[in-house]
Enzyme design. Structure first.
Site, PDB file in Angstrom:
ATOM      1  NE  ARG A 241      -4.209  -1.490   0.085  1.00 36.28           N
ATOM      2  CZ  ARG A 241      -4.537  -2.208  -0.832  1.00 36.28           C
ATOM      3  NH1 ARG A 241      -3.496  -2.701  -1.740  1.00 36.28           N
ATOM      4  NH2 ARG A 241      -5.555  -3.075  -0.790  1.00 36.28           N
ATOM      5  CD  GLU A 270      -3.288   2.993  -5.632  1.00 35.63           C
ATOM      6  OE1 GLU A 270      -4.353   2.256  -6.052  1.00 35.63           O
ATOM      7  OE2 GLU A 270      -2.257   2.269  -5.262  1.00 35.63           O
ATOM      8  CG  HIS A 288      -2.868  -1.216  -7.134  1.00 32.68           C
ATOM      9  ND1 HIS A 288      -3.542  -0.327  -6.141  1.00 32.68           N
ATOM     10  CD2 HIS A 288      -3.379  -2.329  -6.896  1.00 32.68           C
ATOM     11  CE1 HIS A 288      -3.764  -1.213  -5.129  1.00 32.68           C
ATOM     12  NE2 HIS A 288      -3.520  -2.472  -5.654  1.00 32.68           N
TER      13      HIS A 288
HETATM   14  C1  DGY Z   1      -5.900  -6.040  -3.052  1.00 31.54           C
HETATM   15  O1  DGY Z   1      -6.331  -7.036  -3.379  1.00 31.54           O
HETATM   16  O2  DGY Z   1      -5.881  -5.412  -1.764  1.00 31.54           O
HETATM   17  C2  DGY Z   1      -5.257  -5.358  -4.119  1.00 31.54           C
HETATM   18  O3  DGY Z   1      -4.412  -4.212  -3.799  1.00 31.54           O
HETATM   19  C3  DGY Z   1      -6.197  -5.240  -5.325  1.00 31.54           C
HETATM   20  O4  DGY Z   1      -5.679  -5.936  -6.202  1.00 31.54           O
END
Ligand code: DGY
Length: 322
Positions: A241, A270, A288
């Site tokens: 993250r 984002e 992402h």
């Molecule tokens: C998640 O699943 O948390 C990812 O960041 C999205 O693909």
């Protein structure tokens, strides 16, 4: 029994949408535009199940927008975009999709590691700009992975899958920081060295790869001080993250050469990308893509669907986070 009213906030893979539509009273977000906070809040009073993704902010205001939703079935494993305490306070169950995106995310961590180490983004930009003057012994020299230390910050499913690829595929040494040592068989398989102290790991690693969840506890974990502790000439990889990293401090370290490079798939706000990074050659920036392969995105949807189906049948949901 009437079918549960289910809202998906973004388009999901067609195979999953079809199955959801067969089993539930499904409302799709046909245009696939992000929903506003007001629309999400209103949905809490109109549906039985809300299915958000990482691109929705399901905060207390949204959660308190209505009383009908009893299940938030997140499409994705991370849930730092959902106010879990607010959901709990209203007796709303929250589920996620763990396990099914482990390999895809580990693949992207390795993609970033290789791209940063071998300067692949720089090379591609140079070539497309018509600026490549041909092979020469000193052109775009990067770093090898073999025998380098991969330091995983967090050693859950995705951290371990990343370490497996790095160790067995690329001959890297594995070190990790976490709350506790991993299972002994994993430790033996990867010859992995446990560091109970983050700074100690950062000082040892040639490549630091982040695999902790986002949210309050890990906000700015990799701050200026942590970055200063990293080895000179090392690399930072983030598929977890964006909020875990202080991006101004990262940009400074990339500019000064303290870090040789970085590879990022996630950002704090984002789809905004920290301005300070956009002009730097030695950072690879992906939008992402961690879980973005067809097989994984279908599996994530089917996993969310299994959570909704269990809830509809009055059974325990398979993947509760609250
Ligand atoms: C998640 O699943 O948390 C990812 O960041 C999205 O693909």
């Amino acid at each position: 029994m009437p079918k549960l009213k289910v809202l998906t906030t973004r388009r999901w893979p067609a195979a999953v949408e079809e199955e959801l539509a067969r089993r539930f009273d499904l409302t799709l977000n046909k245009g696939d535009e992000p929903m506003s906070q007001d629309v999400l809040a209103a949905a809490m009073g109109e549906y039985d199940v809300l299915c958000p993704t990482v691109s929705d902010r399901i905060d207390a205001e949204v959660i308190n927008g209505g009383t009908r939703v009893k299940l938030i079935a997140n499409y994705g494993v991370g849930f730092d975009h959902i106010d879990i305490a607010a959901a709990k306070a209203k007796g709303i169950a929250v589920t996620n999709t763990p396990g099914v995106l482990t390999d895809a995310t580990a693949d992207i961590a390795l993609t970033l590691m290789l791209m940063a180490a071998r300067r692949a983004g720089e090379g591609e930009r140079e070539l497309r700009a018509g600026a490549w003057s041909g092979w020469r012994p000193t052109h775009l020299i990067g770093s090898a992975l073999k025998d380098k230390v991969l330091g995983c910050v967090g050693f859950g499913r995705i951290g371990i899958a990343t370490a497996r690829r790095a160790h067995h595929g690329f001959g890297m040494k594995v070190a990790y920081y976490g709350r506790r040592p991993c299972e002994p068989d994993v430790g033996r398989e990867l010859d992995a060295k446990f560091y109970p102290n983050l700074k100690d790991l950062l000082r040892e690693a040639d490549f630091v790869s982040l695999h902790v969840p986002g949210g309050g506890e890990t906000a700015n974990l990799i701050d200026a001080d942590a970055i200063a502790s990293m080895k000179k000439g090392s690399y930072l990889i983030n598929t977890a993250r964006g909020g875990i990293v202080d991006h101004d401090a990262l940009a400074d370290a990339l500019k000064s050469g303290h870090l040789a490079g970085a590879g990022l798939d996630v950002y704090p706000a984002e789809p905004a990308v920290p301005q300070a990074l956009l002009g730097l050659e030695n950072v690879v920036l992906l939008p992402h893509l961690g879980s973005a392969n067809a097989e994984t995105r279908i599996a994530m949807g089917m996993c969310a669907l299994a959570n909704i189906a269990a809830y509809a049948n009055g059974e325990d949901v398979p993947n509760p986070v609250a």
